[in-house]
Enzyme design. Structure first.
Site, short mmCIF file in Angstrom:
data_model
loop_
_atom_site.label_atom_id
_atom_site.label_comp_id
_atom_site.label_asym_id
_atom_site.label_seq_id
_atom_site.Cartn_x
_atom_site.Cartn_y
_atom_site.Cartn_z
N SER A 247 0.85 -1.19 0.00
CA SER A 247 0.00 0.00 0.00
C SER A 247 0.88 1.23 0.00
O SER A 247 2.09 1.15 0.20
CB SER A 247 -0.91 0.03 1.23
OG SER A 247 -0.15 0.29 2.40
N LYS A 248 0.28 2.38 -0.23
CA LYS A 248 1.03 3.62 -0.25
C LYS A 248 1.72 3.86 1.09
O LYS A 248 2.82 4.38 1.16
CB LYS A 248 0.08 4.79 -0.55
CG LYS A 248 0.79 6.07 -0.94
CD LYS A 248 1.47 5.97 -2.28
CE LYS A 248 2.01 7.30 -2.76
NZ LYS A 248 2.70 7.22 -4.03
N ARG A 249 1.08 3.43 2.17
CA ARG A 249 1.66 3.62 3.50
C ARG A 249 2.90 2.74 3.70
O ARG A 249 3.74 3.04 4.51
CB ARG A 249 0.62 3.29 4.57
CG ARG A 249 -0.51 4.29 4.67
CD ARG A 249 -1.43 3.94 5.82
NE ARG A 249 -2.02 2.62 5.67
CZ ARG A 249 -3.11 2.37 4.94
NH1 ARG A 249 -3.70 3.35 4.30
NH2 ARG A 249 -3.60 1.15 4.87
N ASP A 257 4.98 5.95 -9.42
CA ASP A 257 6.13 5.99 -8.50
C ASP A 257 7.34 5.35 -9.15
O ASP A 257 8.46 5.88 -9.08
CB ASP A 257 5.81 5.22 -7.21
CG ASP A 257 4.87 5.97 -6.29
OD1 ASP A 257 4.85 7.20 -6.36
OD2 ASP A 257 4.17 5.30 -5.51
#
Length: 475
Positions: A247-249, A257
């Site tokens: 995930s982005k986290r 990206d």
């Protein structure tokens, strides 16, 4: 029946790697079967909507090559392809589902709903509004806000077959009477995706395993309307490690990206395809056309896949190795521009040296900036055990290197090579003793893309001799 698959992302910021893989598998399956691949934007969750996200979805899919046959920006016979533009359709079908007994109007207030939570905060609606009379419903609709909820049976089991996970069964008692149409007239995902998939003729629904347990409630709606259920293909999750989903986290998680970090675009798509799927032929490097040719559902794993950036980086390097010098320079130009050598040297010659020494384009600046940055360095760099060189050897060899190169008229690869080899033979030393010392002397680096011959040619005669002079003076 012609195969029709769809990708239905929500515009909530960026296109996650997992989402792109879902799109890719939908694309590959449809193309392998000679079918259509559809893009639909599911923007009914207005609270999570992020401006610009729809364009990110369009740009990512075009840039990655996972291009759709129908969609909001390309048209098609089943539009509109944006859910917010289909609002009236959902109201019509929600009311029809009420008539069919598959849903009902609910007027419960937030306070009453909060009172249904148990001590752990768990909530399950109690069908309080299910038995309201038609007359009461019509009267209350005039003045009270309401939603339409799905009427899930209290008993029984919802069963279906998934092409990856086999037969799946869920007890209806474990399924919530979820909201299908919100008080603002917008549908929830759980309702809109069923209506849209049917009206758009979607034959195969490809999505993540998080929907395995909720699929029976979608089937209840298909059955209530008398519609044919689609074929289901659920995909295993992509993990960052054994415990955490990507995930982005938890680090980079979007196509953009990785492009920004300098990964070859084809390598990103190639690697994503291998996250949960293996071709029978045990091939790793495949173009989009080759992925289409080899793709089959039999190769999809039931187990989660761990995202290995090292493996994707290696694959990116394999693509770079196969590029011509011209293609390499063209595709890496923005990264060359970030270096200190852009516009000062022959990039095609630099490309020849770099192609086998970088895996992602962002490595370029640090590997070539030494061509413009020549500073004092530790003379210990001259030491090489295998070459049998050290500072003393350099002190003896380098003045002679400068002398022979100074008299060289044809400053090109062959001329520099022949001149230095003549010196090696004349001195009766190992080739490495001359070449290693000379390369360190003109670069100030322990390792470089290319050897002394290639680098001297790129630097030019004047700069090469200047650097030799400086290095000799420091011995």
């Amino acid at each position: 029946m012609k195969v029709r698959t769809r990708f239905a992302p929500s515009p909530t910021g960026y296109l996650h790697i997992g989402g792109l893989r879902t799109a890719l598998y939908g694309y590959l399956f449809a193309k392998k079967q000679g079918g259509d691949f559809v893009l639909r934007i599911e923007d009914t969750d207005t609270a999570r909507y992020v401006d610009g996200s729809v364009q990110i979805i369009y740009d990512t899919m075009r840039d990655s090559g996972v291009m759709y046959d129908e969609g909001p920006d390309v048209g098609g016979n089943y539009g509109p392809y944006v859910q917010s533009e289909r609002k009236n359709l959902y109201k019509e079908y929600a009311e029809k589902l009420v008539e069919l007994g598959g849903a009902y109007y609910c007027f419960c207030t937030p306070d009453r709903l909060n009172g249904l939570k148990d001590e752990n905060g768990n909530f399950k609606y109690d069908k309080h509004c299910l038995k309201l009379s038609k007359e009461e419903i019509e009267e209350r609709k005039k003045t009270e806000p309401y939603v339409i909820r799905q009427n899930v049976p209290l008993e029984g089991t919802g069963s279906y077959h998934d092409l990856v996970y086999g037969d799946i069964s869920v007890d209806y008692k474990d399924i919530e009477d979820g909201i299908l149409l919100k008080s603002d007239g917008m549908p929830t995902y759980n309702f809109a995706n069923v209506i849209d998939d049917h009206l758009m003729g979607i034959t195969h629904v490809i999505r993540g395993t998080e929907y395995l347990s909720s699929t029976p409630k979608y089937n209840l709606m298909y059955d209530a309307f008398g519609w044919e259920r689609p074929v289901y293909i659920h995909l295993p999750p992509i993990m960052k490690d054994e415990r955490h989903k990507l995930s982005k986290r938890n680090g980079d998680a979007s196509y953009a990206d990785f492009v920004e970090k300098g990964y070859v675009k084809e390598a990103i798509v190639n690697y994503i395809a291998l996250l949960g799927w293996s071709p029978k032929e045990n091939i790793e490097k495949m173009s989009l056309a080759e992925l289409t040719e080899h793709f089959s559902l039999e190769g999809i794993s039931k187990s989660p896949s761990i995202f290995d950036e090292v493996k994707m980086r290696w694959l990116s390097g394999e693509y770079i190795k196969e590029m011509s010098n011209e293609e390499f320079v063209s595709r890496a130009e923005e990264f060359f521009k970030k270096s200190k050598v852009y516009g000062k040297y022959d990039l095609l010659k630099i490309a020849e040296l770099l192609k086998t020494r970088v895996e992602i384009f962002s490595e370029i600046p640090e590997k070539i900036n030494f061509l413009e940055e020549f500073t004092d360095f530790d003379n210990a760099l001259y030491f090489h055990k295998k070459m049998k060189t050290d500072e003393q050897v350099a002190k003896e060899v380098l003045p002679k290197v400068k002398e022979v190169l100074e008299s060289l008229d044809s400053w090109n690869h062959d001329g520099i090579h022949d001149t230095l080899m003549d010196l090696v033979n004349k001195l009766g030393v190992k080739t490495g003793q001359v070449f290693w010392c000379a390369r360190v002397a003109i670069t100030g680096k322990e390792s470089t893309p290319g050897g002394v011959i290639e680098l001297a040619e790129i630097l030019g005669k004047e700069e090469t001799l200047r650097r030799l002079d400086l290095s000799i003076s420091r011995l």
